[in-house]
Write a protein that holds these residues in place. Structure first.
Motif, PDB file in Angstrom:
ATOM      1  N   ALA A 141      37.871  39.107  30.711  1.00 40.56           N
ATOM      2  CA  ALA A 141      37.961  40.605  29.973  1.00 40.56           C
ATOM      3  C   ALA A 141      39.475  40.926  29.977  1.00 40.56           C
ATOM      4  O   ALA A 141      39.947  41.412  28.907  1.00 40.56           O
ATOM      5  N   LYS A 142      40.423  40.561  30.955  1.00 35.90           N
ATOM      6  CA  LYS A 142      41.856  41.072  30.841  1.00 35.90           C
ATOM      7  C   LYS A 142      42.419  40.221  29.745  1.00 35.90           C
ATOM      8  O   LYS A 142      43.580  40.676  29.205  1.00 35.90           O
ATOM      9  N   THR A 143      42.031  38.876  29.763  1.00 29.50           N
ATOM     10  CA  THR A 143      42.964  38.305  28.597  1.00 29.50           C
ATOM     11  C   THR A 143      42.475  38.698  27.124  1.00 29.50           C
ATOM     12  O   THR A 143      43.275  38.819  26.386  1.00 29.50           O
ATOM     13  N   LEU A 144      41.255  39.051  27.061  1.00 31.18           N
ATOM     14  CA  LEU A 144      41.070  39.695  25.752  1.00 31.18           C
ATOM     15  C   LEU A 144      41.538  41.141  25.490  1.00 31.18           C
ATOM     16  O   LEU A 144      42.015  41.181  24.537  1.00 31.18           O
ATOM     17  N   ILE A 145      41.595  41.883  26.480  1.00 31.82           N
ATOM     18  CA  ILE A 145      42.368  43.233  26.554  1.00 31.82           C
ATOM     19  C   ILE A 145      43.642  42.900  26.144  1.00 31.82           C
ATOM     20  O   ILE A 145      44.253  43.658  25.203  1.00 31.82           O
ATOM     21  N   ALA A 146      44.449  41.939  26.540  1.00 32.64           N
ATOM     22  CA  ALA A 146      45.872  41.816  26.393  1.00 32.64           C
ATOM     23  C   ALA A 146      46.067  41.303  24.981  1.00 32.64           C
ATOM     24  O   ALA A 146      47.058  41.736  24.372  1.00 32.64           O
ATOM     25  N   THR A 147      44.949  40.407  24.499  1.00 30.44           N
ATOM     26  CA  THR A 147      44.983  40.128  23.154  1.00 30.44           C
ATOM     27  C   THR A 147      44.943  41.067  22.260  1.00 30.44           C
ATOM     28  O   THR A 147      45.713  41.226  21.102  1.00 30.44           O
ATOM     29  N   VAL A 148      44.063  41.975  22.122  1.00 30.55           N
ATOM     30  CA  VAL A 148      43.813  43.066  21.513  1.00 30.55           C
ATOM     31  C   VAL A 148      45.101  44.152  21.325  1.00 30.55           C
ATOM     32  O   VAL A 148      45.352  44.778  20.422  1.00 30.55           O
ATOM     33  N   GLU A 149      45.600  44.350  22.649  1.00 36.05           N
ATOM     34  CA  GLU A 149      46.898  45.154  22.649  1.00 36.05           C
ATOM     35  C   GLU A 149      47.928  44.505  21.650  1.00 36.05           C
ATOM     36  O   GLU A 149      48.706  45.354  21.453  1.00 36.05           O
ATOM     37  N   ALA A 150      47.927  43.220  22.048  1.00 35.60           N
ATOM     38  CA  ALA A 150      49.159  42.529  21.653  1.00 35.60           C
ATOM     39  C   ALA A 150      49.019  42.791  19.814  1.00 35.60           C
ATOM     40  O   ALA A 150      49.956  42.652  18.969  1.00 35.60           O
ATOM     41  N   LEU A 151      47.781  42.555  19.369  1.00 35.28           N
ATOM     42  CA  LEU A 151      47.491  42.652  18.073  1.00 35.28           C
ATOM     43  C   LEU A 151      47.762  44.060  17.443  1.00 35.28           C
ATOM     44  O   LEU A 151      48.191  44.160  16.300  1.00 35.28           O
ATOM     45  N   THR A 152      47.285  44.877  18.194  1.00 32.80           N
ATOM     46  CA  THR A 152      47.227  46.260  17.353  1.00 32.80           C
ATOM     47  C   THR A 152      48.389  47.209  17.807  1.00 32.80           C
ATOM     48  O   THR A 152      48.520  48.086  17.175  1.00 32.80           O
ATOM     49  N   GLY A 153      49.016  47.031  18.694  1.00 37.27           N
ATOM     50  CA  GLY A 153      50.082  47.888  19.213  1.00 37.27           C
ATOM     51  C   GLY A 153      49.435  48.905  20.151  1.00 37.27           C
ATOM     52  O   GLY A 153      50.289  49.950  20.597  1.00 37.27           O
ATOM     53  N   GLN A 154      48.091  48.863  20.462  1.00 36.01           N
ATOM     54  CA  GLN A 154      47.382  49.998  21.198  1.00 36.01           C
ATOM     55  C   GLN A 154      47.332  49.661  22.666  1.00 36.01           C
ATOM     56  O   GLN A 154      47.115  48.593  23.078  1.00 36.01           O
ATOM     57  N   THR A 155      47.493  50.711  23.585  1.00 35.02           N
ATOM     58  CA  THR A 155      46.893  50.479  24.926  1.00 35.02           C
ATOM     59  C   THR A 155      45.649  50.716  25.199  1.00 35.02           C
ATOM     60  O   THR A 155      45.066  51.989  24.959  1.00 35.02           O
ATOM     61  N   ILE A 156      44.843  49.677  25.731  1.00 31.32           N
ATOM     62  CA  ILE A 156      43.204  49.843  25.895  1.00 31.32           C
ATOM     63  C   ILE A 156      43.110  50.614  27.133  1.00 31.32           C
ATOM     64  O   ILE A 156      43.657  50.312  28.117  1.00 31.32           O
ATOM     65  N   ASP A 157      42.493  52.136  27.148  1.00 26.98           N
ATOM     66  CA  ASP A 157      42.208  53.009  28.238  1.00 26.98           C
ATOM     67  C   ASP A 157      40.923  52.440  28.748  1.00 26.98           C
ATOM     68  O   ASP A 157      40.757  52.620  30.039  1.00 26.98           O
ATOM     69  N   ASN A 158      39.911  52.175  28.055  1.00 32.62           N
ATOM     70  CA  ASN A 158      38.515  51.794  28.663  1.00 32.62           C
ATOM     71  C   ASN A 158      37.963  50.777  27.865  1.00 32.62           C
ATOM     72  O   ASN A 158      38.411  50.250  26.818  1.00 32.62           O
ATOM     73  N   PHE A 159      37.021  50.153  28.621  1.00 37.32           N
ATOM     74  CA  PHE A 159      36.219  48.809  28.020  1.00 37.32           C
ATOM     75  C   PHE A 159      34.708  48.911  28.212  1.00 37.32           C
ATOM     76  O   PHE A 159      34.291  49.472  29.345  1.00 37.32           O
ATOM     77  N   ALA A 160      33.869  48.469  27.276  1.00 35.49           N
ATOM     78  CA  ALA A 160      32.922  48.488  27.401  1.00 35.49           C
ATOM     79  C   ALA A 160      32.136  47.268  26.655  1.00 35.49           C
ATOM     80  O   ALA A 160      32.530  46.943  25.783  1.00 35.49           O
ATOM     81  N   THR A 193      26.475  49.059  35.167  1.00 34.16           N
ATOM     82  CA  THR A 193      27.547  48.182  35.876  1.00 34.16           C
ATOM     83  C   THR A 193      28.890  48.199  35.505  1.00 34.16           C
ATOM     84  O   THR A 193      29.131  48.621  34.436  1.00 34.16           O
ATOM     85  N   THR A 194      29.649  48.010  36.490  1.00 41.49           N
ATOM     86  CA  THR A 194      31.169  48.310  36.249  1.00 41.49           C
ATOM     87  C   THR A 194      31.823  46.942  36.615  1.00 41.49           C
ATOM     88  O   THR A 194      31.590  45.978  37.394  1.00 41.49           O
ATOM     89  N   ALA A 195      33.114  46.852  36.064  1.00 44.40           N
ATOM     90  CA  ALA A 195      34.060  45.731  36.523  1.00 44.40           C
ATOM     91  C   ALA A 195      35.528  46.091  36.404  1.00 44.40           C
ATOM     92  O   ALA A 195      36.012  47.028  35.723  1.00 44.40           O
ATOM     93  N   ASP A 196      36.250  45.432  37.399  1.00 47.22           N
ATOM     94  CA  ASP A 196      37.489  45.820  37.600  1.00 47.22           C
ATOM     95  C   ASP A 196      38.613  45.144  36.636  1.00 47.22           C
ATOM     96  O   ASP A 196      39.036  44.007  36.770  1.00 47.22           O
ATOM     97  N   VAL A 197      38.671  45.618  35.380  1.00 52.16           N
ATOM     98  CA  VAL A 197      39.568  44.970  34.256  1.00 52.16           C
ATOM     99  C   VAL A 197      40.398  45.813  33.744  1.00 52.16           C
ATOM    100  O   VAL A 197      41.240  45.310  33.034  1.00 52.16           O
ATOM    101  N   ILE A 198      40.759  46.859  34.119  1.00 53.00           N
ATOM    102  CA  ILE A 198      41.749  47.668  33.700  1.00 53.00           C
ATOM    103  C   ILE A 198      42.476  48.611  34.795  1.00 53.00           C
ATOM    104  O   ILE A 198      41.555  49.134  35.614  1.00 53.00           O
ATOM    105  N   GLU A 199      43.727  48.680  34.806  1.00 48.93           N
ATOM    106  CA  GLU A 199      44.317  49.342  35.946  1.00 48.93           C
ATOM    107  C   GLU A 199      44.771  50.706  35.455  1.00 48.93           C
ATOM    108  O   GLU A 199      44.808  50.839  34.378  1.00 48.93           O
ATOM    109  N   GLY A 200      44.774  51.524  36.678  1.00 46.91           N
ATOM    110  CA  GLY A 200      45.108  52.988  36.372  1.00 46.91           C
ATOM    111  C   GLY A 200      44.168  54.004  36.603  1.00 46.91           C
ATOM    112  O   GLY A 200      42.863  53.520  36.926  1.00 46.91           O
ATOM    113  N   ASP A 201      44.316  55.177  36.381  1.00 47.00           N
ATOM    114  CA  ASP A 201      43.347  56.297  36.729  1.00 47.00           C
ATOM    115  C   ASP A 201      42.832  56.598  35.411  1.00 47.00           C
ATOM    116  O   ASP A 201      43.292  57.389  34.664  1.00 47.00           O
TER     117      ASP A 201
END
Length: 490
Positions: free
Chosen positions: A171-190, A45-53
């Motif tokens: 999911a997008k809110t959580l991704i943004a939260t983790v990115e802000a905390l760690t300074g890393q860009t999230i490429d994939n999500f599971a 099952t997939t979800a549209d939560v990360i932009e880009g290729d």
């Protein structure tokens, strides 16, 4: 996807969920069983939560994957779990929220020769973009509920559409939260639901763990002897749920989750699992029932890239912790230093940690804005800061907001943290591209206390004051847990 529960919640199912997370990683990093892999990918099952290729190698030289454990009583396709399964999992009654009780950031260089898995304790008190400072495990639920209200206001009434679109925003809110905390860009999500843990541990025939001493806990159902033992199903759930009776409570539970994940990775990476058609079939079936990944993730290409990875090359760490019993408006939480966390993550990921420390107060101009209905608050706070040597900037009223925050220009987070500390601590800090370099912007909301501290500024009774508590989380000098062998823990 994601969500959050209270600390004393007896039905703490989030820890149960954690243990399936590595299954996605270890099955995709081996390069074995391509036919089964193709079947797995086709059924995910997939979800549209990360932009880009996501088919391309990350431009920054490494892939960062956010693995999330969902407290969900449905399968990956949204079908409710049978009552008998909920009873077996000791899931309890749903409270209407989707909680993310396990968060692990996996960092894999493009050469595929190693992996670092970084645990983010569920009660870490962080800045959630757009929502202020709260426990990190509430980020998904806050984003989801806000999106659902907005969609309903727009006239969307179809329940399936509401769930799909609001879940994606959560999911997008959580991704943004983790990115802000760690300074890393999230490429994939599971993400995985609680059903997956039970079925995956059974599918592979259990996982070997080791305890330093015997333990028994009626809350989680834990009843284990000392030493090495193989556990699966409900016993494995109890192993990762136990918090009571452990020296460091939730932090020791995080370590339990790490060693179990390491053991699970070791078991799945072994030829005995991946070359056994029956086990592999059961494992793929369990993953398809319980896992959701971001749309566009080319897992087959990723697997080929990672096929040389072995158990000993997967290392588990935990972010640094200042105070594990931090008193906040959301209850007891875990206090962290955002600058320290970013530097820790940078070092683990092979980047040079920032050497930045906050400039002297006389080199920082502080603009203070009152977004509350408390008359004169901005002026009072500005005077407090100038008395400590900071340069007075603009003092004015601004658009109402719910949570106070201290903002600094990009790369100047240490300045924001210094100003927040000068105001008593406990205020959210974040980088903001709109802030001028050399300035710090303070936005005061109704949650700010006029005595010069925020509502979240004090440690829990009996705890060490912020900045003096011993480090309780990750340390770059600690021996990491790996998937090569069995580590004995509390």
């Amino acid at each position: 996807m994601r969500g959050a529960p209270p600390r004393r919640r007896g039905k703490n199912v989030g820890a149960k969920v954690a243990l399936t997370l590595v299954s996605v990683l270890v099955l995709t990093v081996t390069g074995y069983a391509w036919a089964a892999m193709q079947g797995l990918v086709n059924g995910l099952t997939t979800a549209d939560v990360i932009e880009g290729d996501e088919g391309e190698l990350p431009a920054d030289g490494a892939r960062d994957i956010l693995l999330v454990g969902m407290d969900s009583r449905v399968d990956a396709q949204g079908n409710p779990l049978p009552e008998e399964m909920l009873a077996k999992l000791n899931a309890g009654v749903a409270d209407g929220e989707l909680n993310t009780d396990t968060l692990i950031l996996v960092h894999i260089p493009n050469d595929g020769k190693s992996a670092v898995a970084l645990s983010l304790p569920r009660d870490s008190y962080v800045t959630i973009p757009g929502f202020g400072q709260h426990k990190i495990n509430s980020a998904y639920a806050r984003g989801k509920m806000a999106a659902k209200r907005e969609l309903e206001a727009q006239g969307v009434t179809d329940e399936k559409e509401l769930e799909l679109r609001s879940n994606q925003e959560g999911a997008k809110t959580l991704i943004a939260t983790v990115e802000a905390l760690t300074g890393q860009t999230i490429d994939n999500f599971a993400s995985v639901n609680l059903l997956g843990f039970y079925e995956i541990t059974n599918a592979i025939g259990g996982v070997e763990v080791c305890l330093n001493q015997a333990t028994k806990d009626p809350y989680s159902g834990a009843n284990f002897k000392a030493g090495k033992q193989t556990i699966s199903g409900t016993k494995a759930l109890a192993f990762v749920r136990q918090r009571h009776g452990l020296l460091r409570g939730d932090l020791d539970r995080v370590v339990r989750q790490q060693v179990f994940l390491a053991g699970l990775a070791n078991k799945v990476l072994s030829a005995g699992t991946l070359t056994d058609p029956a086990k592999l079939s059961d494992l793929v079936d369990a993953i398809q029932k319980s896992v959701v990944v971001n749309s566009g993730w080319d897992i087959l290409s990723f697997a080929q890239q990672m096929k040389g990875l072995t158990g000993g090359q997967i290392k588990f760490h935990t972010i640094p912790v200042k105070n594990p019993e931090y008193d906040t408006p959301d209850g007891l939480a875990i206090q962290i230093d955002p600058v320290e966390v970013r530097n820790f993550v940078a070092k683990l990921s092979g980047k040079k940690p920032s050497e930045q420390s906050a400039p002297a107060p006389g080199e920082i101009t502080v603009d203070v804005y009152n977004t509350s209905n408390i008359e004169g608050l901005a002026g009072t706070v500005s005077e407090t800061l100038t008395a400590q040597g900071y340069v007075a900037g603009e003092v004015a009223n601004d658009t109402p907001r719910q949570a106070s925050v201290v903002q600094a220009a990009q790369g100047e987070l240490a300045s924001a943290q210094a100003v927040a500390d000068a105001l008593g601590g406990g205020i959210a800090v974040e980088e903001n591209a709109e802030v001028t370099s050399g300035h710090v912007r303070v936005l005061l909301a109704p949650d700010y206390q006029q005595n010069g501290s925020s509502a979240a500024g004090a440690p829990a009774g009996g705890g060490n004051a912020p900045g003096t508590a011993p480090r309780q989380g990750g340390d770059a000098d600690e021996q990491p847990i790996t998937a090569d062998g069995v580590t004995c823990v509390n």
